[in-house]
Design an enzyme around this catalytic site. Structure first.
Site: not given
Ligand SMILES: N[C@@H](Cc1ccc(O)cc1)C(=O)O
Length: 261
Positions: A40, A45, A48, A82, A86, A170, A191, A228, A231-232
């Protein structure tokens, strides 16, 4: 210490499909284990990284890691995590990102043949619509699919047929990797539970209900303030040093990471 005991000790286990079965299997046999990532973006990040670090731990314990780059699944979009639909990426974006992720993965985990990297575009893109419906669709019960937490949580807002079918794709991956790469365990973030258990159900239907395949999820890492991890204020914490400098990266909760990894 068994690798499963070790992961539990590290607080790295959220859910397991069959603790005793998996425990016995990894104690007695070297197995193939996989984690997937959808392209994506053009870098992974920090979120992952965690499942992949656990995959690496299994490798250090003698098992065979397989990383799946989701060129096929990434063109559909996982509804997991989500709250709304998307926007589809163009196929050019998907292919660009899958190349960037493959290079990054090789860089992080080495491409010495020990750490296998495959792309699900290679098999998913070859399935025709009629084969998809006949060979796989028939084995999935819509009622069961609707009851998966991720889908259920989207029913009010709505979910497209495209994202609804993601769990089938999947699952086909897990079946493909079981049949071709001796994979018997799929790891993922918390998730991913619904997608992983769908895959196990599919394998049990195709290969027999006593087939030894398992799933293990890793807890979602939260920061002390409950938001989470990864994330900053400025966005995600990337593994690409051009996007997040090593200095910035080290400022970010390294202590928590070390405890877990
Ligand atoms: N659905 C996973 C990525 C994935 C893709 C393909 C797989 O076979 C497995 C996992 C995620 O969004 O994180």
């Amino acid at each position: 210490m068994n690798i499963i005991d070790e992961l539990q000790w590290r607080g790295a286990v959220n859910q397991e499909t069959d603790h005793d079965g998996l425990y016995d299997l990894v104690s007695n046999k070297k197995i193939g284990i996989y984690v997937g990532v959808d392209p994506t973006g053009d870098s992974m990040h920090i979120g992952h990284l965690i499942p992949f670090m656990i995959l690496k731990r299994f490798q250090l314990a003698g098992h065979k890691p397989v990383a799946v780059i989701g060129g096929g699944t990434g063109s559909i979009g996982d509804p997991s995590g989500k709250k709304s639909e998307r926007v589809l990426q163009t196929m050019d974006q998907v292919h660009h990102n899958e190349q960037a992720l493959t290079a990054q993965m090789q860089n992080l985990f080495g491409d010495d043949g020990q750490f296998e990297i495959v792309n699900n575009y290679d098999w998913l893109s070859k399935i025709s619509l009629l084969d998809f419906l006949r060979d796989y669709g028939k084995l999935f019960n819509v009622n069961t699919m609707l009851n998966k937490e991720i889908v259920a949580s989207r029913l009010e807002v709505g979910i497209s047929f495209t994202e609804f079918t993601y769990q089938i794709l999947q699952s086909v991956d897990f079946l493909h990797l079981y049949q071709n790469n001796d994979v018997q365990l799929q790891l993922g973030g918390a998730d991913q539970w619904g997608n992983i258990t769908s895959g196990i159900d599919l394998i049990h239907k195709v290969e027999g209900s006593d087939t030894k395949v398992y799933g293990l999820t890793i807890p979602l890492m939260l920061k002390a303030d409950g938001t989470k991890f990864g994330k900053t204020a400025g966005g995600a914490v990337w593994l690409d040093p051009e996007k997040t400098t090593p200095y910035e990266f080290y400022q970010f909760g390294l202590i928590k990471m070390i405890e877990m990894l």
